[in-house]
Structures are given as C-alpha cells and as structure tokens.
Scaffold this active site. Sequence first.
Site, PDB file in Angstrom:
ATOM      1  N   TYR A 164     -10.831 -24.360   1.655  1.00 43.19           N
ATOM      2  CA  TYR A 164     -11.768 -23.815   0.671  1.00 43.19           C
ATOM      3  C   TYR A 164     -12.153 -22.363   0.930  1.00 43.19           C
ATOM      4  O   TYR A 164     -12.967 -21.806   0.204  1.00 43.19           O
ATOM      5  CB  TYR A 164     -13.033 -24.683   0.620  1.00 43.19           C
ATOM      6  CG  TYR A 164     -13.649 -24.923   1.986  1.00 43.19           C
ATOM      7  CD1 TYR A 164     -14.535 -24.017   2.538  1.00 43.19           C
ATOM      8  CD2 TYR A 164     -13.324 -26.057   2.717  1.00 43.19           C
ATOM      9  CE1 TYR A 164     -15.090 -24.228   3.782  1.00 43.19           C
ATOM     10  CE2 TYR A 164     -13.882 -26.286   3.965  1.00 43.19           C
ATOM     11  CZ  TYR A 164     -14.762 -25.368   4.491  1.00 43.19           C
ATOM     12  OH  TYR A 164     -15.312 -25.580   5.729  1.00 43.19           O
ATOM     13  N   GLY A 165     -11.578 -21.731   1.936  1.00 44.15           N
ATOM     14  CA  GLY A 165     -11.969 -20.355   2.268  1.00 44.15           C
ATOM     15  C   GLY A 165     -10.777 -19.519   2.669  1.00 44.15           C
ATOM     16  O   GLY A 165      -9.853 -19.314   1.896  1.00 44.15           O
ATOM     17  N   THR A 166     -10.787 -19.042   3.912  1.00 41.89           N
ATOM     18  CA  THR A 166      -9.754 -18.108   4.373  1.00 41.89           C
ATOM     19  C   THR A 166      -8.396 -18.751   4.579  1.00 41.89           C
ATOM     20  O   THR A 166      -7.420 -18.054   4.827  1.00 41.89           O
ATOM     21  CB  THR A 166     -10.199 -17.422   5.682  1.00 41.89           C
ATOM     22  OG1 THR A 166     -10.402 -18.429   6.674  1.00 41.89           O
ATOM     23  CG2 THR A 166     -11.458 -16.603   5.476  1.00 41.89           C
ATOM     24  N   LEU A 167      -8.295 -20.088   4.454  1.00 42.85           N
ATOM     25  CA  LEU A 167      -7.003 -20.764   4.540  1.00 42.85           C
ATOM     26  C   LEU A 167      -6.390 -21.006   3.158  1.00 42.85           C
ATOM     27  O   LEU A 167      -5.270 -21.492   3.057  1.00 42.85           O
ATOM     28  CB  LEU A 167      -7.140 -22.100   5.281  1.00 42.85           C
ATOM     29  CG  LEU A 167      -7.364 -21.980   6.787  1.00 42.85           C
ATOM     30  CD1 LEU A 167      -7.798 -23.322   7.371  1.00 42.85           C
ATOM     31  CD2 LEU A 167      -6.112 -21.471   7.479  1.00 42.85           C
TER      32      LEU A 167
ATOM     33  N   GLU B 178     -10.801 -23.017  13.985  1.00 38.95           N
ATOM     34  CA  GLU B 178     -12.064 -23.516  13.440  1.00 38.95           C
ATOM     35  C   GLU B 178     -13.060 -23.939  14.524  1.00 38.95           C
ATOM     36  O   GLU B 178     -14.122 -24.469  14.219  1.00 38.95           O
ATOM     37  CB  GLU B 178     -11.802 -24.692  12.491  1.00 38.95           C
ATOM     38  CG  GLU B 178     -10.846 -24.375  11.359  1.00 38.95           C
ATOM     39  CD  GLU B 178     -11.394 -23.397  10.333  1.00 38.95           C
ATOM     40  OE1 GLU B 178     -12.490 -22.836  10.531  1.00 38.95           O
ATOM     41  OE2 GLU B 178     -10.717 -23.175   9.322  1.00 38.95           O
TER      42      GLU B 178
END
Length: 151
Positions: free
Chosen positions: A13-16, A83
Amino acid sequence: MTGAEPPLPLFVYGTLRPGERYHRRFLDGRTRSERPALLTGALLYDGPGYPYALPGDGTITGTLIELDPAAHPQLLAALDELEECAGPGHPRNLYDRLVREALVEGRPVRSWVYLAAPRLARELLAGGTPIPGGDWLTRPSRPAPPVPRTP
C-alpha cells in the site's frame, strides 16, 4: 521470520507499490502478477516517507502482488528486514507481517500484509496523521510530480 511460510501473495500500500522506490528495488522482475486491491478493516497513516496501516474501520487502496515462487522465501526475508519485522509479536517490530484478506475485483484473497506493530499503532491512533481515503498515492502531502518544460 523463520520456518515454512505459505506462498501467499503480498498486499502492498505504500513504497512497495508499482512505480514506487522499494518496488523498483525489491520487486521489479520478481513478481508473477500485480493487481489493484483493497484491504478492508484497516486505516492508513502518514509516516516519514512511507505509510503505516493498522486495524480500523476503513479501507486501504493498494496492490496485490504474487511473488515469483522461486524468489518467494528470499523476498519475504528481505521485506521483513526492510519493514523491521523480526518475527511474530517481537517487541522491536515496526511492522508485523500478518495474513489478511485483500479484495481483488470484489473477491477475498488471503495475503500477507505489513501492519504497524501494536505499540506503534497506539501512538498513531493517539497523535498520527490519517490519510483520508486510504490511498497513500493520493495523500494531500504527496509531492507533486515534476512539470515538464515546454520549449
């Protein structure tokens, strides 16, 4: 995390997400499929250059990524390190990697997702910045893309 991990897809949901910096670094060329997805029962909070998801009464927009089976264990280990996930319930975890159902075209799919560890989740609920609409790519604080110059 250790032991045999089920080869589940990964909800990001973000930088991935595709096009974002850690997707390019970790996932480019190592996926079988990447499909738009939603995570219900979760809230999204802004962080220092990346978002945090935590349990709540919202919906998060993201991508369901099926990892290349040959790279699956190594990728999960690398992503756990990124993470700061040392294992289930570890007190130093920034995120916990948990199994949740993501929705792809309205159908539930069991997947891994990184959620803020409980200590961090409490801090975010007490004073964090929620992302309205649950989509990190459309958050109000997102830098505007560069405007191309015209001759």
